[in-house]
Design a protein around this motif. Structure first.
Motif, PDB file in Angstrom:
ATOM      1  N   GLU A  39      10.319  -1.603 -11.217  1.00 43.20           N
ATOM      2  CA  GLU A  39      10.990  -0.289 -11.185  1.00 43.20           C
ATOM      3  C   GLU A  39      10.006   0.862 -11.042  1.00 43.20           C
ATOM      4  N   GLU A  40       8.828   0.697 -11.682  1.00 36.07           N
ATOM      5  CA  GLU A  40       7.828   1.770 -11.618  1.00 36.07           C
ATOM      6  C   GLU A  40       7.211   1.842 -10.219  1.00 36.07           C
ATOM      7  N   VAL A  41       6.991   0.652  -9.617  1.00 28.88           N
ATOM      8  CA  VAL A  41       6.413   0.611  -8.283  1.00 28.88           C
ATOM      9  C   VAL A  41       7.396   1.201  -7.269  1.00 28.88           C
ATOM     10  N   THR A  42       8.656   0.803  -7.356  1.00 30.32           N
ATOM     11  CA  THR A  42       9.623   1.300  -6.367  1.00 30.32           C
ATOM     12  C   THR A  42       9.840   2.805  -6.547  1.00 30.32           C
ATOM     13  N   HIS A  43       9.711   3.283  -7.769  1.00 31.70           N
ATOM     14  CA  HIS A  43       9.858   4.735  -7.969  1.00 31.70           C
ATOM     15  C   HIS A  43       8.786   5.504  -7.189  1.00 31.70           C
ATOM     16  N   VAL A  44       7.504   5.116  -7.346  1.00 33.35           N
ATOM     17  CA  VAL A  44       6.452   5.894  -6.666  1.00 33.35           C
ATOM     18  C   VAL A  44       6.523   5.691  -5.147  1.00 33.35           C
ATOM     19  N   VAL A  45       6.908   4.491  -4.729  1.00 34.96           N
ATOM     20  CA  VAL A  45       6.990   4.241  -3.282  1.00 34.96           C
ATOM     21  C   VAL A  45       8.118   5.067  -2.663  1.00 34.96           C
ATOM     22  N   SER A  46       9.281   5.071  -3.306  1.00 35.12           N
ATOM     23  CA  SER A  46      10.379   5.833  -2.681  1.00 35.12           C
ATOM     24  C   SER A  46      10.136   7.328  -2.822  1.00 35.12           C
ATOM     25  N   ASP A  47       9.380   7.739  -3.828  1.00 35.48           N
ATOM     26  CA  ASP A  47       9.113   9.165  -4.006  1.00 35.48           C
ATOM     27  C   ASP A  47       8.112   9.698  -2.973  1.00 35.48           C
ATOM     28  N   ALA A  48       6.985   9.002  -2.802  1.00 35.27           N
ATOM     29  CA  ALA A  48       5.928   9.558  -1.931  1.00 35.27           C
ATOM     30  C   ALA A  48       5.860   8.885  -0.560  1.00 35.27           C
ATOM     31  N   ARG A  49       6.619   7.825  -0.344  1.00 31.73           N
ATOM     32  CA  ARG A  49       6.744   7.172   0.957  1.00 31.73           C
ATOM     33  C   ARG A  49       5.384   6.900   1.641  1.00 31.73           C
ATOM     34  N   PRO A  50       4.562   6.020   1.036  1.00 33.20           N
ATOM     35  CA  PRO A  50       3.273   5.709   1.682  1.00 33.20           C
ATOM     36  C   PRO A  50       3.471   4.940   2.980  1.00 33.20           C
ATOM     37  N   LYS A  51       2.500   5.081   3.883  1.00 32.99           N
ATOM     38  CA  LYS A  51       2.572   4.301   5.125  1.00 32.99           C
ATOM     39  C   LYS A  51       1.960   2.918   4.893  1.00 32.99           C
ATOM     40  N   VAL A  52       0.894   2.888   4.077  1.00 33.11           N
ATOM     41  CA  VAL A  52       0.212   1.617   3.786  1.00 33.11           C
ATOM     42  C   VAL A  52       0.065   1.493   2.277  1.00 33.11           C
ATOM     43  N   ALA A  53       0.153   0.252   1.774  1.00 31.32           N
ATOM     44  CA  ALA A  53      -0.113  -0.006   0.358  1.00 31.32           C
ATOM     45  C   ALA A  53      -1.209  -1.069   0.280  1.00 31.32           C
ATOM     46  N   ILE A  54      -2.301  -0.731  -0.406  1.00 29.81           N
ATOM     47  CA  ILE A  54      -3.419  -1.670  -0.551  1.00 29.81           C
ATOM     48  C   ILE A  54      -3.380  -2.140  -2.000  1.00 29.81           C
ATOM     49  N   VAL A  55      -2.962  -3.381  -2.217  1.00 28.57           N
ATOM     50  CA  VAL A  55      -2.680  -3.846  -3.579  1.00 28.57           C
ATOM     51  C   VAL A  55      -3.237  -5.255  -3.780  1.00 28.57           C
ATOM     52  N   ASP A  56      -3.512  -5.609  -5.053  1.00 28.35           N
ATOM     53  CA  ASP A  56      -4.053  -6.952  -5.283  1.00 28.35           C
ATOM     54  C   ASP A  56      -3.086  -7.859  -6.038  1.00 28.35           C
ATOM     55  N   ARG A  57      -1.838  -7.439  -6.223  1.00 31.48           N
ATOM     56  CA  ARG A  57      -0.876  -8.314  -6.917  1.00 31.48           C
ATOM     57  C   ARG A  57       0.191  -8.760  -5.923  1.00 31.48           C
ATOM     58  N   PRO A  58       0.271 -10.080  -5.688  1.00 35.47           N
ATOM     59  CA  PRO A  58       1.164 -10.598  -4.639  1.00 35.47           C
ATOM     60  C   PRO A  58       2.612 -10.136  -4.809  1.00 35.47           C
ATOM     61  N   GLU A  59       3.099 -10.038  -6.074  1.00 37.91           N
ATOM     62  CA  GLU A  59       4.517  -9.694  -6.264  1.00 37.91           C
ATOM     63  C   GLU A  59       4.859  -8.263  -5.829  1.00 37.91           C
ATOM     64  N   GLY A  90       0.399  21.377  -7.004  1.00 38.77           N
ATOM     65  CA  GLY A  90       1.802  21.357  -7.424  1.00 38.77           C
ATOM     66  C   GLY A  90       2.300  19.921  -7.419  1.00 38.77           C
ATOM     67  N   TYR A  91       3.529  19.728  -7.914  1.00 36.13           N
ATOM     68  CA  TYR A  91       4.109  18.382  -7.926  1.00 36.13           C
ATOM     69  C   TYR A  91       4.739  18.097  -6.564  1.00 36.13           C
ATOM     70  N   TRP A  92       4.575  16.879  -6.139  1.00 39.56           N
ATOM     71  CA  TRP A  92       5.081  16.428  -4.826  1.00 39.56           C
ATOM     72  C   TRP A  92       6.609  16.607  -4.762  1.00 39.56           C
ATOM     73  N   GLU A  93       7.032  17.461  -3.846  1.00 38.23           N
ATOM     74  CA  GLU A  93       8.462  17.672  -3.570  1.00 38.23           C
ATOM     75  C   GLU A  93       9.278  17.941  -4.843  1.00 38.23           C
ATOM     76  N   ARG A  94       8.738  18.778  -5.743  1.00 39.21           N
ATOM     77  CA  ARG A  94       9.436  19.124  -6.996  1.00 39.21           C
ATOM     78  C   ARG A  94       9.360  20.640  -7.226  1.00 39.21           C
ATOM     79  N   PRO A  95      10.044  21.441  -6.409  1.00 41.79           N
ATOM     80  CA  PRO A  95       9.933  22.904  -6.561  1.00 41.79           C
ATOM     81  C   PRO A  95      10.302  23.389  -7.961  1.00 41.79           C
ATOM     82  N   GLU A  96      11.290  22.756  -8.561  1.00 41.26           N
ATOM     83  CA  GLU A  96      11.721  23.221  -9.876  1.00 41.26           C
ATOM     84  C   GLU A  96      10.653  22.956 -10.940  1.00 41.26           C
ATOM     85  N   ALA A  97      10.093  21.751 -10.885  1.00 46.12           N
ATOM     86  CA  ALA A  97       9.023  21.403 -11.838  1.00 46.12           C
ATOM     87  C   ALA A  97       7.835  22.326 -11.637  1.00 46.12           C
TER      88      ALA A  97
END
Ligand code: MCA
Ligand code: AMP
Length: 498
Positions: free
Chosen positions: A111-131, A361-368
């Motif tokens: 859930e934490e991974v999908t939150h940051v991915v859907s929030d900042a929409r990276p083009k590439v993810a460089i990760v060392d955990r297969p799951e 500033g915070y990414w795409e968070r005008p109110e924050a």
């Protein structure tokens, strides 16, 4: 309040401070690497020392691969892996290309991974955990997922190091008072000015050798330890995990001069019969969480080291530090770093800051963003007090946050997860003081039935990073509430536990 002179060597006047504003991290790194290609810069746990020339080549190769995969200026690249030269090469490559790195904690669950991915929409993810590949693709199938060695096709050479100081460099996820972390966007100028301030304040020199056992996905290990070593042209010994014996062995083997850690690391180091070996170091720095005055004194007793405590945030990099020369006062974080201004405002007084280090500033968070600033001053959410000598202490927090072993936990995020448990009617998560961890996460719950030992801990652990799991769960009959129905967390400890 600034008091910058308290950090400066005698011959330097505050008006002469040069924080490299206008430059970028990669431009400074590359210039160092090209000037001294033969110099060792990073000690990799598996490969040994890597020279500047080698790192320059590696970062260029990876940059070409990322560019070939379609990464362009301003695109996000998610990075999450154990410390290694591959990770350093990937990080520096992405920045040289003008991409924005999202350093991400490897302990995150789906859930934490999908939150940051859907929030900042990276083009590439460089990760060392297969799951992670499956988790990332479950919310965005277009993200290219690769390992830290970035085994992708190379493509032709590309123009590197073209970005300016105002360009975004990093998005660090933090402070989810709303339950969900938001991305703090830092520019190259922000990050470089912070490193330059530390270079002056801590007398950081090219001959310094840092033992770096902090993870490279948070500001402390990445923005201070790695960026600092590379910008100053000094050396860093990467340890992928913190083990007391490895740290002490590395200090000895590499004739190291510096160690940076969180208080939990120091509390483990002082327990060792070899703790006296810390005396070989020129400088020990502690940060990310309060260093208890008693621990500060104990470290001095066993090793002679006067640990230098400093204060920082993801949004601002480093803010305030005890002085290199002069008294390093236990229980205090010291004076604002060169370039940083601090203001205490309100009742109780909140620490507000200004400076070239303060984020965009915070990414795409005008109110924050509008809530985070007060007339141009960034609101830290920390409560402060000044003593008559101008030393700043952090005396509390206006924000709801627990710091466990240097990792931040937002009670709301954990409460949201516990509430999903079928037997839980109500819950409240708080921090309990703890000698080793500073604070530990505990949960108070109103439940329909008896809970087995570790039931809530395991339930949370399946959904959130391990350090967010409540170490203890107390079952109470009802939540203490005020007249408006708001849970009174300060009264939880008085409740009878069933
Ligand atoms: C591990 N565990 C933890 C934590 N770390 N629980 C709570 N809080 C933690 N921080 C769990 C493990 O999952 C395990 O659970 C049990 O505790 C024992 O683990 P152990 O092997 O002893 O832990 P470790 O792997 O040695 O980790 C301890 C650590 C680590 C080295 C202190 O937490 C760490 O690297 N902390 C540094 C965090 C950091 O870099 N913060 C900087 C943020 P079980 O027994 O159930 O399996 S940047 C920041 O804050 C600002 C900008 C600043 O000012 O720097
Ligand atoms: P983060 O959200 O990870 O950037 O954590 C930043 C927070 O860590 C600050 O707002 C402080 O509450 C806390 N912090 C960092 N350094 C110290 C320190 N030396 N003493 C007390 N708290 C600290």
């Amino acid at each position: 309040m600034s008091n910058w002179h308290r950090h400066l060597p005698e011959q330097l006047h505050p008006s002469e401070i040069e924080l490299g504003v206008g430059e970028t991290l990669p431009a400074v790194w590359v210039s160092n690497w090209q000037t001294h290609p033969e110099r060792n810069v990073i000690h990799d746990p598996a490969l040994g020392w890597i020279s500047a020339g080698d790192l320059l080549d590696r970062s260029e190769v990876i940059a070409r691969r990322l560019a070939n995969a379609g990464v362009e200026l301003g695109d996000r690249v998610l990075l999450s892996a154990a410390s290694s030269v591959e990770l350093v090469a990937a990080h520096t490559a992405a920045l040289r290309l003008g991409a924005v790195v999202m350093p991400t904690n490897g302990a995150y669950r789906a859930e934490e991974v999908t939150h940051v991915v859907s929030d900042a929409r990276p083009k590439v993810a460089i990760v060392d955990r297969p799951e992670w590949s499956e988790w990332i693709h479950s919310c965005d199938s277009t993200v290219l997922v690769t390992s830290p060695s970035v085994e992708m096709e190379e493509g032709p050479s590309v123009r590197l190091d073209q970005i300016g100081a105002g360009s975004s460099a990093l998005i660090g996820y933090t402070s989810g008072t709303t339950g969900r972390p938001k991305g703090a966007v830092l520019s190259h100028g922000n990050l470089l000015s912070s490193v330059r301030a530390l270079e002056i304040a801590w007398r950081w020199q090219p001959q310094d050798i840092l033992i770096l056992a902090l993870p490279l996905f948070h500001m402390h290990g990445l923005g201070v330890g790695l960026h600092g070593s590379l910008a100053i042209g000094a050396q860093a010994v990467l340890l992928p995990e913190f083990e007391v014996t490895d740290v002490l062995d590395s200090i000895k083997k590499h004739h190291a001069s510096m160690f940076f850690g969180v208080p939990t690391m120091y509390s483990r180091l002082v327990e060792s019969s070899r703790a006296g070996e810390l005396s070989q170091l020129r400088l020990c720095v502690s940060g990310s969480a309060p260093l208890a005055a008693a621990l500060h004194r104990r470290i001095q007793e066993v090793s002679g080291q006067r640990v230098l405590e400093r204060y920082g945030m993801t949004e601002t990099a480093m803010l305030v530090s005890n002085p290199y020369e002069g008294e390093r006062r236990p229980g205090s974080v010291g004076f604002p770093l060169p370039g940083v201004e601090v203001l205490l405002k309100g009742d109780p007084p909140e620490i507000l800051v200004k400076g070239p280090n303060v984020f965009q500033g915070y990414w795409e968070r005008p109110e924050a963003n509008s809530q985070a600033f007060d007339d141009g001053w960034f609101r830290t959410g920390d409560l402060g007090a000044l003593d008559p000598d101008g030393y700043l202490s952090i005396v509390g927090r206006a924000k709801e946050m627990i710091i466990s072993g240097g990792f931040n936990v937002y009670p709301r995020e954990v409460e949201d997860v516990i509430s999903q448990h079928e037997a839980i009617r109500e819950c409240a998560v708080v921090g309990e003081p703890d000698e080793e961890w500073g604070e530990t996460v505990v949960a108070f719950v109103v439940a329909d039935r008896e809970l087995s030992l570790d039931e809530i801990k395991n339930f949370v652990g399946e959904r959130l990073a391990h350090y967010k799991r409540p170490r203890r769960t107390y079952r109470i009959d009802s939540m203490p509430r005020n007249a408006l129905g708001k849970v009174q967390k300060h009264r939880l400890a008085e409740q009878s536990i069933s």
